[in-house]
Design a protein around this motif. Structure first.
Motif, PDB file in Angstrom:
ATOM      1  N   UNK A  26       0.842  -1.203   0.000  1.00 29.19           N
ATOM      2  CA  UNK A  26       0.000   0.000   0.000  1.00 29.19           C
ATOM      3  C   UNK A  26       0.876   1.251   0.000  1.00 29.19           C
ATOM      4  N   UNK A  27       1.889   1.265   0.867  1.00 29.80           N
ATOM      5  CA  UNK A  27       2.785   2.412   0.953  1.00 29.80           C
ATOM      6  C   UNK A  27       3.489   2.665  -0.378  1.00 29.80           C
ATOM      7  N   UNK A  28       3.969   1.602  -1.011  1.00 28.05           N
ATOM      8  CA  UNK A  28       4.655   1.761  -2.298  1.00 28.05           C
ATOM      9  C   UNK A  28       3.703   2.279  -3.373  1.00 28.05           C
ATOM     10  N   UNK A  29       2.461   1.778  -3.401  1.00 33.29           N
ATOM     11  CA  UNK A  29       1.491   2.227  -4.401  1.00 33.29           C
ATOM     12  C   UNK A  29       1.124   3.696  -4.187  1.00 33.29           C
ATOM     13  N   UNK A  30       0.975   4.103  -2.926  1.00 30.50           N
ATOM     14  CA  UNK A  30       0.675   5.508  -2.628  1.00 30.50           C
ATOM     15  C   UNK A  30       1.849   6.391  -3.053  1.00 30.50           C
ATOM     16  N   UNK A  31       3.070   5.956  -2.759  1.00 31.03           N
ATOM     17  CA  UNK A  31       4.247   6.722  -3.169  1.00 31.03           C
ATOM     18  C   UNK A  31       4.338   6.830  -4.689  1.00 31.03           C
ATOM     19  N   UNK A  32       3.946   5.763  -5.381  1.00 25.87           N
ATOM     20  CA  UNK A  32       3.942   5.799  -6.845  1.00 25.87           C
ATOM     21  C   UNK A  32       2.950   6.839  -7.346  1.00 25.87           C
ATOM     22  N   UNK A  33       1.754   6.863  -6.748  1.00 23.77           N
ATOM     23  CA  UNK A  33       0.764   7.870  -7.159  1.00 23.77           C
ATOM     24  C   UNK A  33       1.287   9.281  -6.903  1.00 23.77           C
ATOM     25  N   UNK A  34       1.971   9.477  -5.775  1.00 23.06           N
ATOM     26  CA  UNK A  34       2.535  10.792  -5.469  1.00 23.06           C
ATOM     27  C   UNK A  34       3.631  11.159  -6.467  1.00 23.06           C
ATOM     28  N   UNK A  35       4.451  10.193  -6.848  1.00 24.38           N
ATOM     29  CA  UNK A  35       5.508  10.450  -7.822  1.00 24.38           C
ATOM     30  C   UNK A  35       4.917  10.843  -9.174  1.00 24.38           C
ATOM     31  N   UNK A  36       3.909  10.110  -9.602  1.00 25.91           N
ATOM     32  CA  UNK A  36       3.274  10.390 -10.901  1.00 25.91           C
ATOM     33  C   UNK A  36       2.581  11.749 -10.866  1.00 25.91           C
ATOM     34  N   UNK A  37       2.042  12.115  -9.714  1.00 23.88           N
ATOM     35  CA  UNK A  37       1.399  13.418  -9.549  1.00 23.88           C
ATOM     36  C   UNK A  37      -0.089  13.360  -9.782  1.00 23.88           C
ATOM     37  N   UNK A  38      -0.746  14.438  -9.372  1.00 15.94           N
ATOM     38  CA  UNK A  38      -2.206  14.458  -9.472  1.00 15.94           C
ATOM     39  C   UNK A  38      -2.715  14.564 -10.900  1.00 15.94           C
ATOM     40  N   UNK A 107      -3.660   6.585 -16.557  1.00 14.49           N
ATOM     41  CA  UNK A 107      -3.785   5.128 -16.451  1.00 14.49           C
ATOM     42  C   UNK A 107      -2.882   4.570 -15.359  1.00 14.49           C
ATOM     43  N   UNK A 108      -1.662   5.071 -15.286  1.00 17.67           N
ATOM     44  CA  UNK A 108      -0.739   4.588 -14.259  1.00 17.67           C
ATOM     45  C   UNK A 108      -1.243   4.940 -12.858  1.00 17.67           C
ATOM     46  N   UNK A 109      -1.792   6.138 -12.700  1.00 20.00           N
ATOM     47  CA  UNK A 109      -2.376   6.528 -11.417  1.00 20.00           C
ATOM     48  C   UNK A 109      -3.557   5.630 -11.081  1.00 20.00           C
ATOM     49  N   UNK A 110      -4.401   5.369 -12.075  1.00 22.62           N
ATOM     50  CA  UNK A 110      -5.582   4.524 -11.854  1.00 22.62           C
ATOM     51  C   UNK A 110      -5.174   3.104 -11.466  1.00 22.62           C
ATOM     52  N   UNK A 111      -4.128   2.571 -12.086  1.00 26.40           N
ATOM     53  CA  UNK A 111      -3.648   1.228 -11.733  1.00 26.40           C
ATOM     54  C   UNK A 111      -3.180   1.188 -10.277  1.00 26.40           C
ATOM     55  N   UNK A 112      -2.375   2.182  -9.888  1.00 28.17           N
ATOM     56  CA  UNK A 112      -1.875   2.223  -8.507  1.00 28.17           C
ATOM     57  C   UNK A 112      -3.021   2.420  -7.520  1.00 28.17           C
TER      58      UNK A 112
END
Length: 198
Positions: A26-38, A107-112
């Motif tokens: 969960x932590x890694x997926x949240x960090x990925x969403x933050x990296x990709x940005x809103x 799409x990448x944000x939606x996957x995460x």
């Protein structure tokens, strides 16, 4: 972390995860969403057709992990003097990025986000593992997110195809936890692919 995917009856996949594994994923997926940005989501009252043709950035990201997630579509300039062909490829990459990156980021944000939602639905008790059941569509999203996580971590660790030194790090090396996560994500990704093969 022994968690790995197995085929689910009727399609999809299952994986048993304990609280620590759920927390790490969960932590890694949240960090990925933050990296990709809103991202630049269109306003609610925006014209859907105009949103469909919205333009994104034309330059590659400066962050190496983002550049790995959103690479140039065409080969960059070669070494030495820049040729006319190099300039054509740079222009083509810039145009391709401008018209595709927003959609790819979304799409990448939606996957995460789908990974986070699935993990949030689990409730392991104590030392027991919770079993996560994924549909075939969920599996597609998880594969995308696991791949993005491995690319990101691999870039941060500067993993090379032929470099095995990271796999033999001493326990006190500060990179060790991320290397362990990288290897575990690889097992999850590989076993998820295997469950989807006929």
């Amino acid at each position: 972390m022994p968690g790995h995917f197995e085929p689910a009856p009727g399609g999809g996949a299952t994986v048993a995860l304990d609280e620590v594994e759920i927390s790490i994923l969960r932590s890694l997926a949240v960090q990925l969403m933050e990296l990709i940005g809103p991202g630049d989501e269109p306003a609610e009252d925006a014209d859907p057709l105009a949103a469909l043709f919205a333009e994104g950035p034309s330059e590659a990201p400066s962050d190496p992990a983002l550049a790995r997630l959103f690479p140039d579509a065409y080969a960059g300039p070669g070494a030495g003097e820049e040729s006319e062909r190099d300039e054509e490829l740079r222009t083509a990459s810039s145009d391709f990025r401008r018209f595709t990156e927003l959609d790819l980021r979304s799409r990448k944000r939606a996957d995460a986000h789908r990974v986070v939602q699935a993990l949030d639905s689990l409730t392991p008790s104590g030392e027991d593992e919770a079993v996560l059941k994924l549909t075939v569509e969920d599996c597609r999203c998880w594969l995308g997110a696991l791949n993005d996580l491995r690319l990101t971590i691999g870039t941060r660790l500067d993993v090379a195809d032929d470099d095995e030194t990271l796999y033999r790090l001493p326990d006190d090396d500060p990179r060790k936890p991320m290397v362990m996560a990288y290897l575990w994500l690889g097992v999850l990704q590989e076993t998820l692919v295997e469950t989807l093969m006929p």
